[in-house]
Design an enzyme around this catalytic site. Structure first.
Site, short mmCIF file in Angstrom:
data_model
loop_
_atom_site.label_atom_id
_atom_site.label_comp_id
_atom_site.label_asym_id
_atom_site.label_seq_id
_atom_site.Cartn_x
_atom_site.Cartn_y
_atom_site.Cartn_z
N TYR A 199 31.73 50.56 -14.63
CA TYR A 199 32.85 49.65 -14.82
C TYR A 199 32.44 48.52 -15.77
CZ TYR A 199 36.02 45.82 -13.78
OH TYR A 199 36.89 44.77 -13.90
N LYS B 92 40.54 48.85 -4.61
CA LYS B 92 40.96 50.19 -5.06
C LYS B 92 41.40 51.04 -3.86
CE LYS B 92 39.21 48.41 -8.81
NZ LYS B 92 39.99 47.48 -9.58
N ARG C 14 34.53 30.00 6.25
CA ARG C 14 33.68 30.48 5.15
C ARG C 14 32.53 31.31 5.73
NH1 ARG C 14 29.91 27.47 3.81
NH2 ARG C 14 31.09 25.54 3.58
N ASP D 90 27.62 52.30 -6.32
CA ASP D 90 28.99 51.81 -6.32
C ASP D 90 29.87 53.02 -5.99
OD1 ASP D 90 31.62 51.09 -6.98
OD2 ASP D 90 30.94 49.63 -8.47
C1 LIG Z 1 33.76 51.06 -10.01
C2 LIG Z 1 34.14 49.62 -9.88
N1 LIG Z 1 33.28 48.77 -9.30
C3 LIG Z 1 33.57 47.45 -9.18
C4 LIG Z 1 34.76 46.93 -9.65
C5 LIG Z 1 35.04 45.47 -9.50
O1 LIG Z 1 35.90 45.24 -8.46
P1 LIG Z 1 36.90 43.97 -8.38
O2 LIG Z 1 37.89 44.12 -9.48
O3 LIG Z 1 37.47 44.08 -7.01
O4 LIG Z 1 36.04 42.76 -8.57
C6 LIG Z 1 35.69 47.79 -10.24
C7 LIG Z 1 36.97 47.27 -10.75
O5 LIG Z 1 37.71 47.95 -11.43
C8 LIG Z 1 35.37 49.17 -10.36
O6 LIG Z 1 36.20 50.04 -10.95
#
Ligand SMILES: Cc1ncc(COP(=O)(O)O)c(C=O)c1O
Length: 395
Positions: free
Chosen positions: A112, A210, A59, A185
């Site tokens: 998101y 992604k 962990r 992000d």
């Molecule tokens: C721009 C963006 N940030 C964060 C996330 C969250 O990521 P996760 O699904 O790996 O938790 C996503 C998920 O689609 C996303 O598109």
């Protein structure tokens, strides 16, 4: 390979080389060229406290995870990267370890849906203030920053799902003038196309699920930053709360990151071709195409300066015939798979309003009902266009 601490010296070719070598020393015992999956929860101690290379419990730390963290930090030209069990876990731990009830977050108005859900349904009830601003409008950002002290300005660029472009350097300067930190992000652009820390941001977050993972077979996230104090706070909460990736997850992220440069450039070429084709369709089929590589996109000039080597693989398109037609369109493709997520080698199609962004319905972040989001994969672009052409005939 030495880990980068000097972002200014980092060229595109250096990033591609680092993606393959940084953190990837051959295994000291066997010489294995590929980092092993250290599928172990614990590590033998040579006498109490006699840790081998600091490893005690997975962990807290695991060699496969360390390998990915070093690789990602190096590609980003950052001092530190910490990987997590998901993108949202990375966002949660970065925020929860550095803010407290009473602090405020200023959020861009297209993000998101899961990020908005985490902030509005978890952080706001915890006592954190949340305001939303049109983050592409510098005057609006400046005015919002005047109203109260903000701990963070939260930026997604290109944003999900509208592909809005924020000038990272400009909003970072504004935020810093007002004592706010900036998080970008960078999931859509990936470290291949965009380098927010070099533009002035304080931290970068990724859903490695992604483009970095890149094959739709792993869920993961990361925080990348240069500030040692914040790094220690994030690492403390990660260990205290435990949102860590498994060694196998880390191994998949390592493998994905090695080919990211090639993939993202091809995703970008395919997406530009598909976006141009969509834009050439008659008004009775296509109301509007959202892709930062198109000159018609309001953020095109900023994107051309801020993104390097392409505009990414994500396109959104508004279907002229409306909501029901958009849903039929999403269900009619054969090469594009109807599914959430993005950034994998295979093309995906989805209806954000009913799927990834259902949690923003009724808020200022609500997305158009006739919007369809495409994650353009690595198939032949002409096959993708033929698939969309067929889907238009089916609505
Ligand atoms: C721009 C963006 N940030 C964060 C996330 C969250 O990521 P996760 O699904 O790996 O938790 C996503 C998920 O689609 C996303 O598109």
């Amino acid at each position: 390979m030495t880990i980068a601490t000097d972002p200014a010296a980092l060229s595109a070719s250096a990033r591609a080389t680092r993606a393959i070598h940084a953190g990837q020393e051959p295994d000291p015992t066997t010489g294995a060229v590929v980092t092993p999956i250290y599928m172990t929860s614990t590590f033998k101690q040579d006498g109490v406290g006699g840790l081998r290379h600091g490893y005690d419990y997975s962990r807290s730390v695991n060699p496969t995870r360390t390998s990915f963290d070093e690789q990602l930090a190096s590609v980003e030209g950052a001092k530190y990267a910490l990987s997590f069990s998901s993108g949202l876990a990375a966002i949660d731990v970065l925020l929860r370890s550095t803010i407290k009830p009473g602090d405020n977050i200023l959020l861009g108005n297209d993000v998101y849906g899961g990020t908005y859900r985490l902030l509005s349904k978890v952080f706001v009830p915890w006592g954190v203030g949340l305001d939303v601003v049109d983050i592409t409008d510098l005057a609006a950002v400046a005015a919002a920053l005047e109203t109260k002290p903000y701990a963070y300005l939260w930026v997604e660029t290109p944003s999900n799902p509208l592909l809005n472009i924020t000038d990272i350097a400009a909003v970072s300067a504004l935020a810093h003038d007002h004592g706010a930190k900036v998080v970008v992000d960078n999931t859509f652009a990936s470290p291949v196309l965009q380098h927010p820390l070099e533009e002035g941001a304080d931290a970068v977050v990724y859903s490695t699920t992604k483009y970095i993972g890149g094959h739709s077979d792993v869920v993961g996230g990361a925080v990348v930053l240069n500030d040692e104090e914040v790094r220690d706070q994030v690492a403390f909460l990660q260990n205290a709360a435990g949102a860590v990736p498994s060694p196998f997850d880390s191994w998949l992220d390592i493998r994905g990151l090695k080919t990211l440069d090639l993939r993202v450039k091809q995703h970008s070429r395919n997406a530009l071709k598909v976006a141009q084709w969509l834009e050439s369709q008659p008004a009775e089929l296509v109301e509007r195409v959202w892709y930062p590589g198109l000159e018609s996109h309001p953020g095109h000039e900023i994107a051309a300066r801020q993104m390097h080597g392409g505009f990414g693989g994500m396109i959104s398109v508004q279907i002229a015939a409306g909501f029901e037609a958009a849903k039929r369109f999403a269900g009619a493709t054969q090469v594009f798979t109807l599914a959430e997520s993005l950034g994998g080698v295979e093309s995906l199609i989805e209806h954000p309003g009913a799927m990834t962004h259902a949690s923003v319905a009724g808020t200022t972040l609500e997305v158009p009902a006739n919007l369809i989001r495409l994650s353009v994969g690595l198939e032949d672009a002409d096959d993708l266009i033929a698939d969309l052409e067929r889907a238009f005939k089916a609505i």
